[in-house]
Design a protein around this motif. Structure first.
Motif, mmCIF file in Angstrom:
data_model
loop_
_atom_site.group_PDB
_atom_site.id
_atom_site.type_symbol
_atom_site.label_atom_id
_atom_site.label_comp_id
_atom_site.label_asym_id
_atom_site.label_seq_id
_atom_site.Cartn_x
_atom_site.Cartn_y
_atom_site.Cartn_z
ATOM 1 N N LEU A 1 0.811 -1.214 0.000
ATOM 2 C CA LEU A 1 0.000 0.000 0.000
ATOM 3 C C LEU A 1 0.848 1.269 0.000
ATOM 4 O O LEU A 1 0.559 2.235 -0.700
ATOM 5 N N SER A 2 1.894 1.264 0.782
ATOM 6 C CA SER A 2 2.698 2.484 0.840
ATOM 7 C C SER A 2 3.591 2.627 -0.397
ATOM 8 O O SER A 2 3.945 3.730 -0.788
ATOM 9 N N ASP B 1 0.901 3.700 -3.296
ATOM 10 C CA ASP B 1 -0.072 4.761 -3.037
ATOM 11 C C ASP B 1 0.462 5.803 -2.055
ATOM 12 O O ASP B 1 1.063 6.802 -2.449
ATOM 13 N N SER C 1 8.670 -9.888 3.705
ATOM 14 C CA SER C 1 8.300 -10.253 5.077
ATOM 15 C C SER C 1 6.853 -9.894 5.405
ATOM 16 O O SER C 1 6.402 -10.079 6.533
ATOM 17 N N ASP D 1 -1.281 -7.823 4.649
ATOM 18 C CA ASP D 1 -0.694 -6.580 4.147
ATOM 19 C C ASP D 1 -0.270 -6.684 2.687
ATOM 20 O O ASP D 1 -0.226 -5.684 1.980
HETATM 21 N N1 LIG Z 1 -0.565 9.848 3.140
HETATM 22 C C1 LIG Z 1 -1.405 9.307 2.294
HETATM 23 O O1 LIG Z 1 -1.656 9.862 1.220
HETATM 24 C C2 LIG Z 1 -2.047 7.987 2.605
HETATM 25 C C3 LIG Z 1 -2.756 7.291 1.604
HETATM 26 C C4 LIG Z 1 -3.277 6.041 1.919
HETATM 27 C C5 LIG Z 1 -3.101 5.513 3.185
HETATM 28 N N2 LIG Z 1 -2.426 6.216 4.129
HETATM 29 C C6 LIG Z 1 -2.233 5.686 5.473
HETATM 30 O O2 LIG Z 1 -1.365 4.569 5.447
HETATM 31 C C7 LIG Z 1 -1.668 3.746 6.583
HETATM 32 C C8 LIG Z 1 -1.736 2.298 6.166
HETATM 33 O O3 LIG Z 1 -0.477 1.941 5.691
HETATM 34 P P1 LIG Z 1 -0.110 0.411 5.426
HETATM 35 O O4 LIG Z 1 -1.207 -0.247 4.712
HETATM 36 O O5 LIG Z 1 1.236 0.469 4.808
HETATM 37 O O6 LIG Z 1 -0.126 -0.271 6.847
HETATM 38 P P2 LIG Z 1 0.680 0.028 8.201
HETATM 39 O O7 LIG Z 1 1.701 1.059 8.029
HETATM 40 O O8 LIG Z 1 -0.353 0.227 9.229
HETATM 41 O O9 LIG Z 1 1.423 -1.373 8.404
HETATM 42 C C9 LIG Z 1 0.704 -2.540 8.748
HETATM 43 C C10 LIG Z 1 1.570 -3.424 9.648
HETATM 44 O O10 LIG Z 1 2.655 -3.982 8.891
HETATM 45 C C11 LIG Z 1 3.903 -3.756 9.523
HETATM 46 N N3 LIG Z 1 4.885 -3.735 8.462
HETATM 47 C C12 LIG Z 1 5.195 -2.695 7.638
HETATM 48 N N4 LIG Z 1 6.075 -3.102 6.714
HETATM 49 C C13 LIG Z 1 6.339 -4.407 6.949
HETATM 50 C C14 LIG Z 1 7.169 -5.369 6.320
HETATM 51 N N5 LIG Z 1 7.880 -5.073 5.218
HETATM 52 N N6 LIG Z 1 7.205 -6.597 6.846
HETATM 53 C C15 LIG Z 1 6.463 -6.914 7.911
HETATM 54 N N7 LIG Z 1 5.645 -6.079 8.534
HETATM 55 C C16 LIG Z 1 5.592 -4.809 8.055
HETATM 56 C C17 LIG Z 1 3.676 -2.517 10.318
HETATM 57 O O11 LIG Z 1 4.553 -2.444 11.425
HETATM 58 C C18 LIG Z 1 2.225 -2.667 10.776
HETATM 59 O O12 LIG Z 1 2.156 -3.409 11.928
HETATM 60 C C19 LIG Z 1 -2.963 4.273 7.162
HETATM 61 O O13 LIG Z 1 -2.694 5.010 8.331
HETATM 62 C C20 LIG Z 1 -3.495 5.183 6.080
HETATM 63 O O14 LIG Z 1 -4.285 6.226 6.599
HETATM 64 C C21 LIG Z 1 -1.897 7.431 3.854
#
Ligand SMILES: NC(=O)c1ccc[n+]([C@@H]2O[C@H](COP(=O)([O-])OP(=O)(O)OC[C@H]3O[C@@H](n4cnc5c(N)ncnc54)[C@H](O)[C@@H]3O)[C@@H](O)[C@H]2O)c1
Ligand SMILES: NC(=O)c1ccc[n+]([C@@H]2O[C@H](COP(=O)([O-])OP(=O)(O)OC[C@H]3O[C@@H](n4cnc5c(N)ncnc54)[C@H](O)[C@@H]3O)[C@@H](O)[C@H]2O)c1
Ligand SMILES: [Zn+2]
Ligand SMILES: [Zn+2]
Lengths: 384, 384
Positions: free
Chosen positions: B150-151, B154, B190, B195
């Motif tokens: 997701l990151s 997006d 990982s 996720d």
């Molecule tokens: N800024 C923006 O434009 C924008 C757009 C969409 C979403 N967001 C935000 O992004 C957040 C969601 O991000 P997400 O989906 O990346 O989830 P997250 O950051 O909440 O991560 C989910 C879990 O995965 C873990 N994790 C992260 N990378 C990992 C890896 N490589 N291996 C194992 N574990 C890992 C994290 O520690 C966490 O426990 C929300 O807060 C959302 O509001 C922001």
């Protein structure tokens, strides 16, 4: 796959107007109303949340009822029923409870990115409220209504806002231009002598680094400025605001580089504000900081002794103290720590503005500490 | 004097690159080093402060020592001795102690506006660290190294950052583009199933509103996407990031208007995250939100029943739950409060993206609550 990349590139345009007026909230004065009505989507009923400097509210007793009447009169926007009256001055930037209070109100009244927070107050309150507005919903619209000479001619017309944090001036902040600024002369009438005078330091600053004609004009109008002559004060504010605005637009508005000529005299000023525990005001500290960097410019051989002393005497003629004991404390080490903090705040190389001549600043990236100590001593002498 | 005014006008340019790579901190990979060295003033020794997602640190045990070795190898910049390892996930956006901790480190290590904060983690940590960096000194330089699908496709490539406050998602934040984004495929290995999958919701979102070819491509690659096939995942991320970047640059990057097509499905998603007490993740909530607004688009007569159900089934095929009990609780009133909060956050008129057809979104400013209730019921049925 190793060198695959996408390039993102765009520009964000900003535009706002600085209005000069009197009696902004008298029914006949449609400036504020016209601005709100014509801004953005005309069909959408806009909300306005006011935050007012306590001293301003105290000395303009009818202000809040006048605002209520102004909105009732033509019902051009929705005035939030709660008008926040908050302590102004540096304390509102030092204590996080103030910006938390503004954020609370933004939330409670459902102020969104198309609604307005209108702040009436001195530079400190404007900075703090601007910060709260800047981070709420990633920025709700900010209207500044500055009430001190300094905020009308300098801080209120610019693009920055900030609060103090971890004992450091302006440590937290954002670049967030207002959508409009209303400079109302009427507010200045309740200013005490210190705040009337304080703002002149920023006028002298911008004159020294940018505009010798304006510098000469200030010298020619010392008497009227001290007396708070309305017409002269108005002209001073207009010219100074204009120079600030031009500078911001022609340069690097969000300061991505290291250059900050408008911070002439400010490295010492920021430190002095802290060293004096905010007993001296920003403008008063800037006056001393300018004198210091002007004398240093002389000791470095850029300007003549006569020119440098002339600057110090101008401040003294206007009633400024040009020295503060904190400058010399701890063998000046306290003061010099300010240089490093200043560099850190700007980032990158140390960049200090000096005078090449009266009316023209230039930048250096090194300061000779021994010579700066001499400048401190010289300033102390001239100030006795 | 009554109509005297000065107009201020300027544009602020932004530019950054999104790199796609693997094994970013292996010595042979000079991408990161080259970026730092070539950025800004080459003579100035730059500082880099790292903040790492705890889960990433745990599952890539050598990461921090690899970073240290990478910096030692060529000494191209000053690595801050403290590498912050912080809990990732939504909690780091909910609890102010996390961003305060980042700001503390920025202060202690003298990170200035020409130094870098490099954040390695999921979207939540990136949002939180981006916020801390965005308000420190009015913005120190941010490098994003996203570690979730997701990151990478997006949130990490965009211009926003935020934390949650007063019980509201992203209530505090700034628009602050990064100076660079490094998408390293290696980190994804990982990721847990949830996720890996979650990020696909944003890909489907952008495909549905902007690119029917991409939508078809996703359907054609369901199996590989579920299995986490590296090449296919990489292509998905690249195409999705590209669509996001294009959208931001071609539109209104700092969202001064009300339009937010990229928030398709997000009004319900944001509310669901709260209603479920963050038990469902952003991507999971977005999947449900998209299904809901897609069914609503059908009930409004814009797309066919078959097309709408196809979207729901695609999510189900990818393993997403397409309903959550919180949607229906309290006769859906809880959910509908989300509409108002969404409007407030964006400001101005309510603006919701619907589907005109598959591959093309459009905006409406009104939602028919009864019809939306039907969409909820229909989604529940389809999800049994
Ligand atoms: N800024 C923006 O434009 C924008 C757009 C969409 C979403 N967001 C935000 O992004 C957040 C969601 O991000 P997400 O989906 O990346 O989830 P997250 O950051 O909440 O991560 C989910 C879990 O995965 C873990 N994790 C992260 N990378 C990992 C890896 N490589 N291996 C194992 N574990 C890992 C994290 O520690 C966490 O426990 C929300 O807060 C959302 O509001 C922001
Ligand atoms: N953002 C910027 O670009 C920028 C630039 C320069 C200075 N500043 C900041 O501005 C602040 C100084 O602002 P200032 O000089 O306006 O002082 P101030 O805001 O501290 O006000 C001084 C005192 O005057 C009171 N006051 C304000 N208006 C009044 C009025 N009309 N009548 C009576 N009392 C009134 C205030 O309550 C306060 O007690 C500092 O914090 C400084 O850092 C910001
Ligand atoms: Zn100043
Ligand atoms: Zn999203």
């Amino acid at each position: 796959m190793n060198r695959l990349s996408l390039t993102q590139e765009f520009s964000v345009p900003y535009k706002y107007e600085v209005f000069f007026t009197e009696n902004l909230f008298e029914k006949e004065n449609t400036l504020f109303k016209d601005f709100i009505v014509n801004f953005g989507n005309k069909d959408y009923q806009k909300k306005v949340l006011f935050v007012v400097d306590e001293f301003v509210a105290k000395s303009h007793k009818n202000l809040t009822s006048q605002i209520v009447a102004y909105f009732n009169h033509e019902n051009f926007a929705e005035l939030m029923p709660e008008i926040l009256v908050l302590e102004g001055g540096e304390n509102c930037k030092n204590d996080p409870r103030y910006y938390e209070e503004v954020i609370r109100a933004i939330n409670e009244h459902g102020i969104d990115r198309h609604s307005f927070v209108a702040c009436i107050g001195g530079g400190a309150l404007l900075d703090m409220v601007g910060y709260a507005a800047g981070i709420s919903h990633r920025g709700v619209k900010l209207i500044r209504i500055p009430t001190t000479v300094l905020s009308q001619n300098d801080s209120g017309v610019g693009v920055k806002n900030a609060v103090n944090y971890l004992g450091k001036k302006n440590f937290l902040g954002t670049f967030a231009p207002p959508v409009a600024v209303f400079n109302d002369m009427q507010f200045l009438e309740s200013l005490g002598e210190r705040d009337l005078r304080g703002g002149l330091a920023e006028a002298i600053k911008v004159a020294l680094i940018k505009d010798i004609e304006f510098f000469k004009w200030i010298i020619a109008h010392i008497e009227e400025l001290i007396a708070g002559n309305k017409r002269v004060m108005q002209e001073q504010i207009f010219r100074c605001a204009q120079l600030h605005l031009q500078h911001i637009a022609s340069g690097d508005p969000f300061e991505t580089g290291s250059a900050r000529p408008l911070d002439f005299g400010h490295w010492a000023a920021h430190k002095l504000e802290y060293l004096s525990d905010f007993q001296i005001r920003h403008g008063e500290a800037v006056a001393i900081g300018i004198c210091l960097d002007t004398l240093y410019s002389y000791l470095k051989g850029y300007i003549s002794q006569k020119e440098a002393e002339g600057v110090v005497y101008l401040f003294q003629d206007l009633g400024f103290a040009t020295f503060h004991s904190a400058l010399a404390e701890n063998d000046k080490i306290n003061l010099f720590n300010g240089l490093n903090e200043f560099r850190e705040h700007l980032g990158g190389q140390l960049t200090i503005t000096l005078l090449e001549k009266i009316g023209k600043g230039f930048e250096v990236h090194e300061i000779d500490f021994d010579l700066m100590k001499k400048a401190v001593d010289l300033l102390e002498e001239l100030s006795q």
